[in-house]
Design a protein around this motif. Structure first.
Motif, PDB file in Angstrom:
ATOM      1  N   ARG A  34       0.836  -1.216   0.000  1.00  0.00           N
ATOM      2  CA  ARG A  34       0.000   0.000   0.000  1.00  0.00           C
ATOM      3  C   ARG A  34       0.861   1.252   0.000  1.00  0.00           C
ATOM      4  N   ARG A  88       2.106   1.599  -3.600  1.00  0.00           N
ATOM      5  CA  ARG A  88       1.016   2.021  -4.490  1.00  0.00           C
ATOM      6  C   ARG A  88       0.706   3.513  -4.303  1.00  0.00           C
ATOM      7  N   THR A  89       0.652   3.958  -3.051  1.00  0.00           N
ATOM      8  CA  THR A  89       0.378   5.363  -2.767  1.00  0.00           C
ATOM      9  C   THR A  89       1.507   6.252  -3.283  1.00  0.00           C
TER      10      THR A  89
END
Length: 158
Positions: free
Chosen positions: A111, A114-115
């Motif tokens: 995550r 991805r961010t």
């Protein structure tokens, strides 16, 4: 007095582990406010895909670990024993009866990556949205309202 080399960039694989299954041996660390020094702890993954409220925000998909974290360690890197990134410390799991730290809440590294990629591409964090106000019910979710400028409103959903 032993010194810890905090330049871990050469050792750690900055990639997502894929999954952090319960029982995985991990190492985590960060600078603490209390001791003003780098602290390292060893622990295990206790559970994954946990939902927790930190401040006024609910976070989904967190990893619960047995790592002790102290104030200021948020953002500290958690890795497995092979040097793969597991995630970043985002909070402390506190025993509601004894009010002592029993572990760390970790944001999975996939995550984080991805961010970062979204931020790098758009210059801001962009998340998909439906544009609705929801209320949690016992047997599901209830849509209370639809934003006028939302994707659902554009599809004439009412």
């Amino acid at each position: 007095d032993a010194k810890i080399d905090t330049n871990l960039a050469e050792v750690i694989q900055l990639k997502a582990l894929g999954s952090a299954e319960a029982g995985l041996l991990i190492v985590g660390g960060g600078y603490t406010v209390r001791y003003l020094r780098f602290v390292v702890d060893v622990g295990i993954v206790s559970s994954e895909r946990l939902r927790a409220v930190i401040g006024d925000r609910a976070l989904e998909g967190l990893i619960l670990t047995s790592l002790r974290s102290l104030p200021g360690m948020s953002g500290g890197l958690v890795v497995d024993i092979e040097g793969n990134s597991v995630g970043l410390i985002v909070g402390t799991w506190v025993d509601a009866v004894l009010f002592n730290s029993v572990g760390s809440l970790v944001l999975p590294f996939d995550r984080v990556l991805r961010t970062y990629r979204i931020f790098k591409k758009f210059g801001k964090i962009v998340r998909p949205r439906l544009g609705v106000y929801l209320k949690e019910e016992f047997d599901g979710l209830l849509i209370l309202d639809i934003f006028d400028s939302s994707p659902l409103a554009a599809c004439n959903v009412s």
